[in-house]
Design an enzyme around this catalytic site. Structure first.
Site, PDB file in Angstrom:
ATOM      1  N   HIS A   1       0.840  -1.199   0.000  1.00  0.00           N
ATOM      2  CA  HIS A   1       0.000   0.000   0.000  1.00  0.00           C
ATOM      3  C   HIS A   1       0.875   1.249   0.000  1.00  0.00           C
ATOM      4  O   HIS A   1       2.100   1.155   0.139  1.00  0.00           O
ATOM      5  CB  HIS A   1      -0.944   0.011   1.216  1.00  0.00           C
TER       6      HIS A   1
HETATM    7  P1  TYD Z   1      -1.847  -2.616   7.708  1.00  0.00           P
HETATM    8  O1  TYD Z   1      -1.121  -1.313   7.738  1.00  0.00           O
HETATM    9  O2  TYD Z   1      -2.990  -2.773   6.753  1.00  0.00           O
HETATM   10  O3  TYD Z   1      -0.790  -3.767   7.495  1.00  0.00           O
HETATM   11  P2  TYD Z   1      -0.395  -4.520   6.144  1.00  0.00           P
HETATM   12  O4  TYD Z   1      -0.445  -3.502   5.038  1.00  0.00           O
HETATM   13  O5  TYD Z   1       0.974  -5.055   6.422  1.00  0.00           O
HETATM   14  O6  TYD Z   1      -1.407  -5.602   5.975  1.00  0.00           O
HETATM   15  O7  TYD Z   1      -2.356  -2.911   9.180  1.00  0.00           O
HETATM   16  C1  TYD Z   1      -3.011  -4.107   9.517  1.00  0.00           C
HETATM   17  C2  TYD Z   1      -4.171  -3.775  10.450  1.00  0.00           C
HETATM   18  O8  TYD Z   1      -3.700  -3.123  11.618  1.00  0.00           O
HETATM   19  C3  TYD Z   1      -5.198  -2.858   9.810  1.00  0.00           C
HETATM   20  O9  TYD Z   1      -6.485  -3.377  10.086  1.00  0.00           O
HETATM   21  C4  TYD Z   1      -5.049  -1.549  10.516  1.00  0.00           C
HETATM   22  C5  TYD Z   1      -4.391  -1.890  11.831  1.00  0.00           C
HETATM   23  N1  TYD Z   1      -3.425  -0.853  12.259  1.00  0.00           N
HETATM   24  C6  TYD Z   1      -3.768   0.006  13.289  1.00  0.00           C
HETATM   25  O10 TYD Z   1      -4.882  -0.055  13.855  1.00  0.00           O
HETATM   26  N2  TYD Z   1      -2.853   0.954  13.690  1.00  0.00           N
HETATM   27  C7  TYD Z   1      -1.635   1.080  13.093  1.00  0.00           C
HETATM   28  O11 TYD Z   1      -0.823   1.953  13.485  1.00  0.00           O
HETATM   29  C8  TYD Z   1      -1.311   0.199  12.000  1.00  0.00           C
HETATM   30  C9  TYD Z   1       0.003   0.308  11.277  1.00  0.00           C
HETATM   31  C10 TYD Z   1      -2.240  -0.758  11.623  1.00  0.00           C
END
Ligand code: TYD
Length: 139
Positions: free
Chosen positions: A53
């Site tokens: 992303h």
């Molecule tokens: P995400 O950034 O989507 O991780 P990836 O791209 O590696 O799959 O994060 C995964 C989940 O964690 C998403 O549902 C959002 C949550 N999240 C938070 O609540 N706070 C944060 O600071 C981060 C980075 C993620």
């Protein structure tokens, strides 16, 4: 608008010591922004990938506290792969970059600092949309 060469490895200070080494990173010094958030990725099965992303506003600084992984950054035109495998290197990624984290070694630990509080509206998760926004100068 940030270009691929704006994503860069920062070598962090290190105090080598027979009792165990020490490194650090400070706000607006080694980390080139005001830190609003930190999070970490752990218990990752070996070989896994995460994080396909881009962020519109959030800048990042990533450290492999333990183990190793690759971070692929993409400014919409060029891609660059950084391998993080030492706890005294940080990778700075400006806002507006597509990034993926790949090839986690078993039990690696990724520490991430962000310039913004968590905001799901800041994410771009569709690569085609990312390319379009980049082309139109929206990010
Ligand atoms: P995400 O950034 O989507 O991780 P990836 O791209 O590696 O799959 O994060 C995964 C989940 O964690 C998403 O549902 C959002 C949550 N999240 C938070 O609540 N706070 C944060 O600071 C981060 C980075 C993620």
């Amino acid at each position: 608008m940030a270009k691929i060469d704006d994503a860069k490895i920062v070598e962090l200070p290190k105090f080598l010591d027979a009792r165990g080494n020490l490194s650090f990173a400070e706000n607006n010094i080694q980390i080139p922004f005001e830190i609003k958030r930190t999070y970490w990725i752990y218990d990752v099965p070996g070989g896994e990938s995460r994080g396909g992303h881009a962020y519109q506003k959030n800048q990042e600084f990533i450290i492999a506290l333990s183990g190793a992984f690759d971070v692929i950054v993409d400014d919409g035109q060029k891609k660059k792969k950084f391998t993080l495998n030492r706890s005294y290197y940080g990778l700075y990624i400006p806002a507006g970059f597509w990034r993926e984290i790949e090839n986690f070694s078993t039990n690696s630990l990724a520490l991430e600092f962000g310039s913004e509080h968590f905001n799901k509206e800041d994410y771009i998760r569709d690569y085609k949309l990312f390319e379009k926004m980049k082309k139109n100068g929206k990010i």
